[in-house]
Scaffold this motif. Structure first.
Motif, PDB file in Angstrom:
ATOM      1  N   LYS A 194       0.845  -1.190   0.000  1.00 29.93           N
ATOM      2  CA  LYS A 194       0.000   0.000   0.000  1.00 29.93           C
ATOM      3  C   LYS A 194       0.879   1.238   0.000  1.00 29.93           C
ATOM      4  O   LYS A 194       1.835   1.332   0.773  1.00 29.93           O
ATOM      5  CB  LYS A 194      -0.901   0.011   1.235  1.00 29.93           C
ATOM      6  CG  LYS A 194      -1.842   1.209   1.258  1.00 29.93           C
ATOM      7  CD  LYS A 194      -2.425   1.445   2.630  1.00 29.93           C
ATOM      8  CE  LYS A 194      -3.764   0.769   2.741  1.00 29.93           C
ATOM      9  NZ  LYS A 194      -4.539   1.351   3.892  1.00 29.93           N
ATOM     10  N   ASN A 208      -6.577   8.561   1.672  1.00 26.00           N
ATOM     11  CA  ASN A 208      -7.131   9.080   2.936  1.00 26.00           C
ATOM     12  C   ASN A 208      -8.069  10.276   2.724  1.00 26.00           C
ATOM     13  O   ASN A 208      -8.004  11.271   3.460  1.00 26.00           O
ATOM     14  CB  ASN A 208      -6.012   9.438   3.924  1.00 26.00           C
ATOM     15  CG  ASN A 208      -5.385   8.197   4.538  1.00 26.00           C
ATOM     16  OD1 ASN A 208      -4.270   7.817   4.184  1.00 26.00           O
ATOM     17  ND2 ASN A 208      -6.101   7.529   5.422  1.00 26.00           N
ATOM     18  N   SER A 233      -7.950  -4.250   8.256  1.00 29.64           N
ATOM     19  CA  SER A 233      -6.806  -3.349   8.345  1.00 29.64           C
ATOM     20  C   SER A 233      -6.543  -2.908   9.778  1.00 29.64           C
ATOM     21  O   SER A 233      -7.446  -2.825  10.611  1.00 29.64           O
ATOM     22  CB  SER A 233      -7.088  -2.154   7.425  1.00 29.64           C
ATOM     23  OG  SER A 233      -6.358  -1.023   7.782  1.00 29.64           O
TER      24      SER A 233
HETATM   25  O1  LIG Z   1      -4.554  -0.650   5.862  1.00 32.47           O
HETATM   26  C1  LIG Z   1      -3.337  -0.908   5.840  1.00 32.47           C
HETATM   27  O2  LIG Z   1      -2.850  -1.592   4.953  1.00 32.47           O
HETATM   28  C2  LIG Z   1      -2.412  -0.381   6.885  1.00 32.47           C
HETATM   29  C3  LIG Z   1      -3.028   0.546   7.867  1.00 32.47           C
HETATM   30  C4  LIG Z   1      -3.314   1.920   7.372  1.00 32.47           C
HETATM   31  O3  LIG Z   1      -3.027   2.247   6.240  1.00 32.47           O
HETATM   32  C5  LIG Z   1      -3.841   2.874   8.327  1.00 32.47           C
HETATM   33  C6  LIG Z   1      -3.380   2.808   9.631  1.00 32.47           C
HETATM   34  C7  LIG Z   1      -3.816   3.702  10.585  1.00 32.47           C
HETATM   35  C8  LIG Z   1      -4.718   4.680  10.236  1.00 32.47           C
HETATM   36  C9  LIG Z   1      -5.200   4.756   8.937  1.00 32.47           C
HETATM   37  C10 LIG Z   1      -4.785   3.847   7.974  1.00 32.47           C
HETATM   38  C11 LIG Z   1      -5.425   3.907   6.613  1.00 32.47           C
HETATM   39  O4  LIG Z   1      -5.745   2.869   6.025  1.00 32.47           O
HETATM   40  O5  LIG Z   1      -5.712   4.980   6.143  1.00 32.47           O
END
Ligand SMILES: O=C(O)CCC(=O)c1ccccc1C(=O)O
Ligand SMILES: [Mg+2]
Length: 336
Positions: A150, A183, A288
């Protein structure tokens, strides 16, 4: 467990080995609480409450207030009547209540010996560092066995990110899957540009890797636009912030979302109600992490193992582990 428990909790703060950069900025320190339930037969259950308020869960202050107003003795009733405004608390208490009832032996873990479940890296997605650093870091993660990565977008100018993305797609080996996570940080035009770019790559048969999906391209308020984008492009969209809690998950499903749902067990709410929802509606899920510590992670992985049904890698890469994992816990609970 019996029906009455001694309840104790400890707040913690832990620095990540590497900070997480998203379009919300840089995140260096994880704060949360570890809780312990002890029943009348002295059986113990551990739980973690690790909220992310910028993501849509309650704040750490709300968690602390909730824990401080509870008596030292609680019951099942206390655990199963935590209000929906405290989803990370619902997870922490309910998973402590379930602690010890889990079996380790599933697609995510093999059991080379009974003591120590070994993660199966191919079932996990690893976070690449943001920006150009991704270009030199993927290989180390590949060598550890990861095949799904990712990469955060919507952090820098789109022209720069598209250039790095193009390089990434050329150097990542065949059979790699790449997820792009905005995000909620793209404009509508930028989201279209990213989706068009990914669709074009897909049309190019020479490209070995797969763009698995773009995660949360637009802010939560722009659900209708994301719904429209999901039908306009081949490249899949995964909702994340939009489905942070069970209530939001049900609402998006009810409003017609049929692509991917990212579920973060640590903040989504009650595990038992999540199970019920997932059994009722056969949704396409990616589980996740909320970058919790080992306690919450165990519980979240248990839920992921039970409810994953589509062969999608889970977002629990070990890339953001904390320092001093062994001694930390002993210091936190100095009566162990
Ligand atoms: O989802 C993943 O692969 C890892 C975790 C991750 O990206 C994440 C971790 C903490 C807060 C927000 C996020 C997100 O998915 O945006
Ligand atoms: Mg995300």
């Amino acid at each position: 467990m019996t029906n009455d428990y001694r309840f104790e909790f400890r707040p913690y703060q832990r620095r990540f080995l590497r900070s997480l950069t998203t379009n919300h900025g840089k995140w260096d320190i994880r704060e949360g609480i570890i809780l312990r339930l002890t029943d009348e037969t002295l059986r113990v259950g551990w739980g973690e409450i690790a909220p992310i308020s910028w993501f849509g869960s309650e704040t750490l202050e709300q968690v602390l207030d909730f824990c401080r107003q509870l008596p030292g003795e609680i019951t099942d009733e206390t655990i199963f009547s935590i209000p929906d405004e405290l989803p990370a608390c619902q997870f922490g208490f309910e998973s402590a209540w379930e602690w010890g009832s889990w079996k380790w032996g599933n697609e995510f873990f093999s059991m080379p010996n009974a003591q120590c479940p070994m993660p199966n890296a191919q079932s996990f997605s690893a976070l690449l560092p943001f920006g150009e650093a991704a270009l030199n870091q993927w290989e180390t993660l590949w060598q550890k066995g990861y095949r799904t990565f990712k990469w955060k977008i919507g952090v820098d100018a789109i022209a720069d990110e598209l250039k790095i993305f193009e390089s990434l797609t050329r150097i990542l080996p065949a059979s790699t899957k790449l997820r792009l996570d905005a995000n909620g940080g793209l404009s509508y035009e930028e989201a279209n540009l990213w989706l068009r770019t990914c669709d074009n790559l897909k049309a190019n048969a020479e490209l070995p890797l797969e763009i698995e999906f773009i995660e949360q391209p637009l802010p939560v308020e722009q659900f209708q636009q994301m719904l429209e984008l999901s039908t306009s492009y081949e490249t899949a969209i995964a909702l994340d912030e939009s489905v942070a809690t069970l209530k939001q998950l049900a609402a998006c499903h009810q409003q017609g979302w049929r692509e991917i749902f990212v579920i973060k067990p640590g903040i989504v709410g009650s595990p038992s109600r999540l199970r019920k929802f997932c059994h009722q509606h056969q949704i396409d899920t990616v589980f996740s992490s909320v970058l919790e510590t080992a306690i919450g992670r165990l519980a979240a992985l248990q839920i992921a193992a039970e409810l994953s049904r589509n062969n999608r890698a889970i977002g629990f890469g070990i890339d953001h582990f904390f320092e001093q994992e062994e001694t930390w816990f002993q210091t936190l609970w100095n009566d162990l």
